[in-house]
Design a protein around this motif. Sequence first.
Motif, PDB file in Angstrom:
ATOM      1  N   LEU A 126       0.849  -1.189   0.000  1.00 14.21           N
ATOM      2  CA  LEU A 126       0.000   0.000   0.000  1.00 14.21           C
ATOM      3  C   LEU A 126       0.885   1.240   0.000  1.00 14.21           C
ATOM      4  O   LEU A 126       1.548   1.529   1.002  1.00 14.21           O
ATOM      5  N   GLY A 127       0.933   1.962  -1.099  1.00 19.52           N
ATOM      6  CA  GLY A 127       1.742   3.178  -1.163  1.00 19.52           C
ATOM      7  C   GLY A 127       3.213   2.923  -0.915  1.00 19.52           C
ATOM      8  O   GLY A 127       3.881   3.728  -0.258  1.00 19.52           O
ATOM      9  N   THR A 128       3.748   1.840  -1.460  1.00 23.12           N
ATOM     10  CA  THR A 128       5.160   1.491  -1.273  1.00 23.12           C
ATOM     11  C   THR A 128       6.007   2.061  -2.409  1.00 23.12           C
ATOM     12  O   THR A 128       5.665   1.872  -3.585  1.00 23.12           O
ATOM     13  N   PRO A 129       7.095   2.748  -2.110  1.00 26.37           N
ATOM     14  CA  PRO A 129       7.941   3.332  -3.171  1.00 26.37           C
ATOM     15  C   PRO A 129       8.816   2.277  -3.845  1.00 26.37           C
ATOM     16  O   PRO A 129      10.033   2.246  -3.660  1.00 26.37           O
ATOM     17  N   ARG A 174       3.065 -13.860  -5.492  1.00 26.27           N
ATOM     18  CA  ARG A 174       2.211 -12.977  -6.290  1.00 26.27           C
ATOM     19  C   ARG A 174       2.155 -11.621  -5.595  1.00 26.27           C
ATOM     20  O   ARG A 174       1.952 -11.530  -4.390  1.00 26.27           O
ATOM     21  N   PHE A 175       2.316 -10.536  -6.367  1.00 25.56           N
ATOM     22  CA  PHE A 175       2.355  -9.179  -5.832  1.00 25.56           C
ATOM     23  C   PHE A 175       1.099  -8.420  -6.251  1.00 25.56           C
ATOM     24  O   PHE A 175       0.667  -8.507  -7.402  1.00 25.56           O
ATOM     25  N   VAL A 176       0.539  -7.674  -5.313  1.00 25.80           N
ATOM     26  CA  VAL A 176      -0.559  -6.746  -5.614  1.00 25.80           C
ATOM     27  C   VAL A 176      -0.178  -5.406  -5.004  1.00 25.80           C
ATOM     28  O   VAL A 176      -0.011  -5.303  -3.776  1.00 25.80           O
ATOM     29  N   SER A 177      -0.008  -4.397  -5.853  1.00 21.97           N
ATOM     30  CA  SER A 177       0.458  -3.086  -5.390  1.00 21.97           C
ATOM     31  C   SER A 177      -0.643  -2.056  -5.573  1.00 21.97           C
ATOM     32  O   SER A 177      -1.075  -1.788  -6.695  1.00 21.97           O
ATOM     33  N   PHE A 178      -1.088  -1.459  -4.466  1.00 17.75           N
ATOM     34  CA  PHE A 178      -2.067  -0.376  -4.506  1.00 17.75           C
ATOM     35  C   PHE A 178      -1.314   0.959  -4.492  1.00 17.75           C
ATOM     36  O   PHE A 178      -0.493   1.196  -3.602  1.00 17.75           O
ATOM     37  N   TRP A 179      -1.593   1.799  -5.469  1.00 16.73           N
ATOM     38  CA  TRP A 179      -0.931   3.100  -5.527  1.00 16.73           C
ATOM     39  C   TRP A 179      -1.988   4.179  -5.767  1.00 16.73           C
ATOM     40  O   TRP A 179      -2.979   3.958  -6.444  1.00 16.73           O
ATOM     41  N   SER A 180      -1.787   5.336  -5.162  1.00 18.38           N
ATOM     42  CA  SER A 180      -2.767   6.411  -5.212  1.00 18.38           C
ATOM     43  C   SER A 180      -2.249   7.568  -6.063  1.00 18.38           C
ATOM     44  O   SER A 180      -1.093   7.980  -5.944  1.00 18.38           O
ATOM     45  N   GLU A 181      -3.124   8.092  -6.901  1.00 18.88           N
ATOM     46  CA  GLU A 181      -2.767   9.245  -7.723  1.00 18.88           C
ATOM     47  C   GLU A 181      -2.601  10.517  -6.908  1.00 18.88           C
ATOM     48  O   GLU A 181      -2.074  11.513  -7.402  1.00 18.88           O
ATOM     49  N   LEU A 182      -3.051  10.516  -5.643  1.00 27.38           N
ATOM     50  CA  LEU A 182      -2.932  11.689  -4.773  1.00 27.38           C
ATOM     51  C   LEU A 182      -1.937  11.466  -3.639  1.00 27.38           C
ATOM     52  O   LEU A 182      -1.954  12.182  -2.644  1.00 27.38           O
ATOM     53  N   ASP A 183      -1.084  10.478  -3.790  1.00 29.89           N
ATOM     54  CA  ASP A 183      -0.066  10.180  -2.774  1.00 29.89           C
ATOM     55  C   ASP A 183       0.981  11.291  -2.778  1.00 29.89           C
ATOM     56  O   ASP A 183       1.620  11.559  -3.800  1.00 29.89           O
ATOM     57  N   ARG A 184       1.180  11.943  -1.618  1.00 31.22           N
ATOM     58  CA  ARG A 184       2.167  13.023  -1.522  1.00 31.22           C
ATOM     59  C   ARG A 184       3.482  12.548  -0.909  1.00 31.22           C
ATOM     60  O   ARG A 184       4.396  13.340  -0.714  1.00 31.22           O
ATOM     61  N   VAL A 185       3.578  11.255  -0.603  1.00 34.94           N
ATOM     62  CA  VAL A 185       4.801  10.695  -0.033  1.00 34.94           C
ATOM     63  C   VAL A 185       5.626  10.004  -1.100  1.00 34.94           C
ATOM     64  O   VAL A 185       6.861  10.090  -1.104  1.00 34.94           O
ATOM     65  N   VAL A 186       4.981   9.289  -1.999  1.00 31.08           N
ATOM     66  CA  VAL A 186       5.676   8.637  -3.107  1.00 31.08           C
ATOM     67  C   VAL A 186       5.650   9.583  -4.303  1.00 31.08           C
ATOM     68  O   VAL A 186       4.591   9.896  -4.838  1.00 31.08           O
ATOM     69  N   VAL A 187       6.832  10.062  -4.706  1.00 31.59           N
ATOM     70  CA  VAL A 187       6.961  11.040  -5.791  1.00 31.59           C
ATOM     71  C   VAL A 187       7.965  10.519  -6.815  1.00 31.59           C
ATOM     72  O   VAL A 187       9.121  10.264  -6.463  1.00 31.59           O
ATOM     73  N   PRO A 188       7.542  10.329  -8.064  1.00 27.57           N
ATOM     74  CA  PRO A 188       6.174  10.481  -8.575  1.00 27.57           C
ATOM     75  C   PRO A 188       5.281   9.357  -8.077  1.00 27.57           C
ATOM     76  O   PRO A 188       5.765   8.306  -7.664  1.00 27.57           O
ATOM     77  N   ARG A 208       4.161   1.678  -8.257  1.00 27.07           N
ATOM     78  CA  ARG A 208       3.820   0.514  -9.068  1.00 27.07           C
ATOM     79  C   ARG A 208       5.009  -0.436  -9.143  1.00 27.07           C
ATOM     80  O   ARG A 208       6.166  -0.014  -9.106  1.00 27.07           O
ATOM     81  N   ILE A 209       4.717  -1.727  -9.262  1.00 31.15           N
ATOM     82  CA  ILE A 209       5.764  -2.726  -9.488  1.00 31.15           C
ATOM     83  C   ILE A 209       5.870  -2.965 -10.985  1.00 31.15           C
ATOM     84  O   ILE A 209       4.897  -3.353 -11.628  1.00 31.15           O
ATOM     85  N   ASN A 232      -0.881  -4.083 -10.489  1.00 32.19           N
ATOM     86  CA  ASN A 232      -0.870  -2.734  -9.942  1.00 32.19           C
ATOM     87  C   ASN A 232      -2.285  -2.178  -9.968  1.00 32.19           C
ATOM     88  O   ASN A 232      -2.930  -2.164 -11.016  1.00 32.19           O
ATOM     89  N   VAL A 233      -2.761  -1.728  -8.823  1.00 27.61           N
ATOM     90  CA  VAL A 233      -4.132  -1.257  -8.684  1.00 27.61           C
ATOM     91  C   VAL A 233      -4.113   0.227  -8.348  1.00 27.61           C
ATOM     92  O   VAL A 233      -3.568   0.635  -7.317  1.00 27.61           O
ATOM     93  N   ARG A 234      -4.700   1.002  -9.223  1.00 28.47           N
ATOM     94  CA  ARG A 234      -4.749   2.456  -9.010  1.00 28.47           C
ATOM     95  C   ARG A 234      -5.900   2.813  -8.080  1.00 28.47           C
ATOM     96  O   ARG A 234      -7.029   2.362  -8.259  1.00 28.47           O
TER      97      ARG A 234
END
Length: 368
Positions: free
Chosen positions: A244-247, A286-300, A305-306, A315-317
């Motif tokens: 969840l929100g992993t860089p 198996r990897f499932v990566s949730f990433w947020s378009e409004l994440d201010r910690v992971v830049v970009p 995403r993996i 990868n789940v937006r």
Amino acid sequence: MKVPPFLPALLCLPLPVRTRPSPALLKAEALELVILAGHVLLYPTGITGERHPMSDLTDPADPADPADHPDPTGRSGRSGHSGRSGRAGHSGRAGSAGHTGSAERAGSAGPRTVPDCPGPAVPPPAVPVEPTAPAGASGLPVEGDERPPVVLLHGFVDNRSVFVLLRRSLARHGWRHLESLNYSPLTCDIRTAAELLGRHVEEICARTGHHEVDIVGHSLGGLIARYYVQRLGGDQRVRTLVTLGTPHQGTAVAPLASAHPIVRQMRTDSVPIEELRRPAPGCRTRFVSFWSELDRVVVPTEAARIDHPDLDALNVRVTGIGHLALPVHPSVVAAVRQALESGEPTAEAEEPEGPEEAGGTDGTVSAA
């Protein structure tokens, strides 16, 4: 007066335009503040690690079964579930980034505290595959169990309290083994933390009789778990890793925080990130990566995403929420639960179906 040669060029440059934040961003930032305030209140409850009974394998019919009598320490009283072993490895090619709202595949192929600095210069050898059962344990999972234990791994300067809602949701939907690992905020090396995670997983397998676990990691916790899986042989133990929100590709945020060694290791050009880019043929997890378009910690934001040709990754937006909301928002909680339950997250939800429900099928979570 002689005009400097660079002045005409500067006069031709467009003036910077200050853009107003979008309503979605303002709403997400307000939610982040509310979640932060609530988490500050809950933080003391997660400082101490969990205590686990040596016998988690009691007969379910036994009235002394801890599944029927919740632990007074506050740990979920329902635990246990057998995982699968010996899954075939995956192979494939990295998928392209797809349009907005689509799933993106990347191909396939008691408590412990992490010690302080320094970490090892090279990764330690892979963890052993077969556990040694503790005294009094049968080494066999409880009859009828189907789900492996779930290990929850928090982010930087956080603790297990961040997963209070996710843990409650999993317990309500039948997960009986829910484990958390606190690592010290003074931990200086991702590789050291990953090694300790491997020992913790081995202890869980030995105590419960399961051959595999699932892991859910928030932010840095997901990076530690991925390093364990991909570089230390943890794919022999981890069936599914949800982040969840992993860089995964590093982050350029918070330059002032780079004084901390583990923050520097989350940079795009750090040694651990480079090691995760190396080939990983035959990786079983198996990897499932949730990433947020409004994440201010992971830049970009897309760095969460993996994108690795040897990993079986989805990868789940997530739309409408920020970094802190990922472990607690009902839509994401439901999608994580579905990822652990069915092998793939089923998402696209305009609104949650209930206090902890979400639905849909295309790999996108809408939390707006």
